[in-house]
Design a protein around this motif. Structure first.
Motif, mmCIF file in Angstrom:
data_model
loop_
_atom_site.group_PDB
_atom_site.id
_atom_site.type_symbol
_atom_site.label_atom_id
_atom_site.label_comp_id
_atom_site.label_asym_id
_atom_site.label_seq_id
_atom_site.Cartn_x
_atom_site.Cartn_y
_atom_site.Cartn_z
ATOM 1 N N HIS A 61 0.821 -1.200 0.000
ATOM 2 C CA HIS A 61 0.000 0.000 0.000
ATOM 3 C C HIS A 61 0.861 1.258 0.000
ATOM 4 O O HIS A 61 2.074 1.201 0.168
ATOM 5 C CB HIS A 61 -0.939 0.006 1.209
ATOM 6 N N ARG A 62 0.192 2.392 -0.203
ATOM 7 C CA ARG A 62 0.851 3.693 -0.094
ATOM 8 C C ARG A 62 0.757 4.117 1.364
ATOM 9 O O ARG A 62 -0.322 4.106 1.948
ATOM 10 C CB ARG A 62 0.147 4.725 -0.984
ATOM 11 N N ARG A 63 1.876 4.495 1.906
ATOM 12 C CA ARG A 63 1.900 4.739 3.352
ATOM 13 C C ARG A 63 2.725 5.964 3.700
ATOM 14 O O ARG A 63 3.909 5.864 4.012
ATOM 15 C CB ARG A 63 2.450 3.509 4.068
ATOM 16 N N TYR A 70 8.009 9.988 -1.164
ATOM 17 C CA TYR A 70 6.688 9.363 -1.143
ATOM 18 C C TYR A 70 6.864 7.887 -1.464
ATOM 19 O O TYR A 70 7.526 7.538 -2.441
ATOM 20 C CB TYR A 70 5.767 10.037 -2.153
ATOM 21 N N ILE A 71 6.251 7.024 -0.664
ATOM 22 C CA ILE A 71 6.556 5.603 -0.793
ATOM 23 C C ILE A 71 5.317 4.726 -0.936
ATOM 24 O O ILE A 71 4.243 5.028 -0.436
ATOM 25 C CB ILE A 71 7.365 5.096 0.417
ATOM 26 N N CYS A 72 5.492 3.619 -1.646
ATOM 27 C CA CYS A 72 4.553 2.513 -1.660
ATOM 28 C C CYS A 72 5.337 1.328 -1.130
ATOM 29 O O CYS A 72 6.435 1.045 -1.606
ATOM 30 C CB CYS A 72 4.060 2.231 -3.082
ATOM 31 N N GLU A 73 4.797 0.623 -0.144
ATOM 32 C CA GLU A 73 5.603 -0.372 0.540
ATOM 33 C C GLU A 73 4.755 -1.543 1.029
ATOM 34 O O GLU A 73 3.521 -1.491 1.046
ATOM 35 C CB GLU A 73 6.313 0.266 1.727
ATOM 36 N N PHE A 74 5.435 -2.603 1.449
ATOM 37 C CA PHE A 74 4.770 -3.747 2.061
ATOM 38 C C PHE A 74 4.534 -3.452 3.537
ATOM 39 O O PHE A 74 5.301 -2.719 4.166
ATOM 40 C CB PHE A 74 5.622 -5.005 1.915
ATOM 41 N N GLY A 75 3.463 -4.013 4.067
ATOM 42 C CA GLY A 75 3.149 -3.767 5.467
ATOM 43 C C GLY A 75 2.363 -4.904 6.080
ATOM 44 O O GLY A 75 2.098 -5.929 5.446
ATOM 45 N N LYS A 76 1.983 -4.704 7.335
ATOM 46 C CA LYS A 76 1.257 -5.717 8.096
ATOM 47 C C LYS A 76 -0.243 -5.410 8.089
ATOM 48 O O LYS A 76 -0.656 -4.294 8.385
ATOM 49 C CB LYS A 76 1.748 -5.747 9.541
ATOM 50 N N GLU A 118 9.014 2.880 -8.052
ATOM 51 C CA GLU A 118 8.715 4.285 -8.322
ATOM 52 C C GLU A 118 7.250 4.562 -8.014
ATOM 53 O O GLU A 118 6.363 4.285 -8.815
ATOM 54 C CB GLU A 118 9.006 4.619 -9.792
ATOM 55 N N CYS A 119 7.007 5.126 -6.847
ATOM 56 C CA CYS A 119 5.635 5.335 -6.370
ATOM 57 C C CYS A 119 5.037 6.644 -6.863
ATOM 58 O O CYS A 119 3.830 6.782 -6.984
ATOM 59 C CB CYS A 119 5.637 5.315 -4.844
ATOM 60 N N ARG A 120 5.895 7.612 -7.123
ATOM 61 C CA ARG A 120 5.512 8.954 -7.561
ATOM 62 C C ARG A 120 4.820 9.719 -6.438
ATOM 63 O O ARG A 120 4.341 9.153 -5.470
ATOM 64 C CB ARG A 120 4.648 8.924 -8.819
ATOM 65 N N LYS A 121 4.763 11.026 -6.603
ATOM 66 C CA LYS A 121 4.268 11.918 -5.561
ATOM 67 C C LYS A 121 2.784 11.703 -5.276
ATOM 68 O O LYS A 121 1.986 11.521 -6.184
ATOM 69 C CB LYS A 121 4.517 13.362 -5.974
ATOM 70 N N TYR A 122 2.432 11.769 -3.999
ATOM 71 C CA TYR A 122 1.030 11.624 -3.600
ATOM 72 C C TYR A 122 0.200 12.784 -4.128
ATOM 73 O O TYR A 122 0.611 13.948 -4.105
ATOM 74 C CB TYR A 122 0.914 11.577 -2.077
ATOM 75 N N LEU A 124 -4.112 13.722 -3.968
ATOM 76 C CA LEU A 124 -5.434 13.289 -3.529
ATOM 77 C C LEU A 124 -6.328 12.904 -4.702
ATOM 78 O O LEU A 124 -7.074 11.919 -4.645
ATOM 79 C CB LEU A 124 -6.109 14.397 -2.716
ATOM 80 N N LEU A 125 -6.267 13.658 -5.800
ATOM 81 C CA LEU A 125 -7.175 13.461 -6.920
ATOM 82 C C LEU A 125 -6.617 12.561 -8.014
ATOM 83 O O LEU A 125 -7.374 12.064 -8.843
ATOM 84 C CB LEU A 125 -7.550 14.825 -7.528
ATOM 85 N N LYS A 126 -5.302 12.349 -8.027
ATOM 86 C CA LYS A 126 -4.702 11.594 -9.119
ATOM 87 C C LYS A 126 -3.843 10.407 -8.686
ATOM 88 O O LYS A 126 -3.624 9.483 -9.461
ATOM 89 C CB LYS A 126 -3.835 12.526 -9.994
ATOM 90 N N ASN A 127 -3.352 10.441 -7.457
ATOM 91 C CA ASN A 127 -2.385 9.409 -7.059
ATOM 92 C C ASN A 127 -2.472 9.151 -5.552
ATOM 93 O O ASN A 127 -1.517 9.387 -4.818
ATOM 94 C CB ASN A 127 -0.970 9.848 -7.459
ATOM 95 N N ASN A 128 -3.628 8.643 -5.107
ATOM 96 C CA ASN A 128 -3.788 8.335 -3.694
ATOM 97 C C ASN A 128 -3.710 6.822 -3.460
ATOM 98 O O ASN A 128 -3.401 6.067 -4.380
ATOM 99 C CB ASN A 128 -5.095 8.934 -3.147
ATOM 100 N N CYS A 129 -4.014 6.384 -2.255
ATOM 101 C CA CYS A 129 -3.868 4.959 -1.931
ATOM 102 C C CYS A 129 -4.843 4.080 -2.719
ATOM 103 O O CYS A 129 -4.526 2.934 -3.050
ATOM 104 C CB CYS A 129 -4.059 4.731 -0.427
ATOM 105 N N GLU A 130 -6.026 4.599 -3.029
ATOM 106 C CA GLU A 130 -6.996 3.829 -3.816
ATOM 107 C C GLU A 130 -6.565 3.749 -5.278
ATOM 108 O O GLU A 130 -6.745 2.719 -5.932
ATOM 109 C CB GLU A 130 -8.383 4.452 -3.708
ATOM 110 N N HIS A 131 -5.990 4.835 -5.791
ATOM 111 C CA HIS A 131 -5.432 4.808 -7.153
ATOM 112 C C HIS A 131 -4.381 3.702 -7.269
ATOM 113 O O HIS A 131 -4.327 2.980 -8.264
ATOM 114 C CB HIS A 131 -4.785 6.153 -7.509
#
Length: 212
Positions: A61-63, A70-76, A118-122, A124-131
């Protein structure tokens, strides 16, 4: 001895069942509902048999941020769940615009590796956790925030993007037709004036401004 082995196997299955909650398979989108918005992740549990270098983590997920990165990573799953009632939300599975061949384990794995690098910058409207979650599962970034207050903001953006994409597809199809006509010299036999005239006449009649 056989009884001992059977008990051990059953115990192992129970442990695995607890670890995965018995709800998720590799690539499932998980929603963690909140009052304003929901957090989203993709299930990647190591017991699924698919190796994406997740170690003993079970979601991707994005965290937040680490410093300015800005990161997308594995988690618990348990840590992310907290007190929320998480649930599976593969809400585009039945949509014909997102065919099943786009969400095979291999393709999901490729997209996880892509976003992990490469997670790219967060945004809200274009690149959030649901995206991120929908991109990993379907290959297309979508954010609807169904049932949450944030839906008021993100849904109009999604609908606008859908209309824009359809207009682009129509424009591309029109260009393809024109290119085909030109390639076969058929354009020499086609006149667009009758079509344009008919359209103008129709608009004239509908508006009631015709004098004839």
């Amino acid at each position: 001895m056989k009884s001992f082995i059977l008990v051990a196997v059953i115990l192992q299955l129970v442990i695995i069942g607890i670890k995965t909650d018995g709800k998720y398979q590799f690539g499932d989108i998980i929603e963690f509902p909140g009052k304003l918005y929901s957090h989203y992740a993709v299930y990647v549990g190591p017991e699924s048999g698919v190796n994406v270098s997740q170690g003993d983590n079970d979601i991707f997920h994005r965290r937040g941020t680490k410093g300015k990165r800005y990161i997308c990573e594995f988690g618990k799953l348990d840590e992310t769940r907290g007190k929320s009632n998480d649930k599976k939300r593969n809400y585009l599975d039945d949509d014909k615009e997102y065919p099943a061949e786009n969400r095979t384990p291999d393709k999901i794995k490729e997209r996880i590796q892509e976003k992990n690098e490469e997670c790219r910058k967060y945004n809200l409207l274009k690149n959030n956790c649901e995206h991120l979650a929908t991109y990993v599962r379907y290959g297309v970034s979508v954010s609807l925030q169904k049932g949450r207050i944030a839906q008021i903001v993100v849904k109009p953006i999604h609908l606008t993007k859908q209309v824009a994409d359809k207009i682009k597809n129509i424009w591309r199809s029109s260009n393809d037709i024109n290119n085909t006509l030109c390639a076969s010299d058929a354009h020499k036999q086609v006149s667009w004036w009758p079509v344009l005239s008919a359209c103008l006449a129709l608009c004239c009649l509908l508006s009631g401004s015709c004098d004839f």
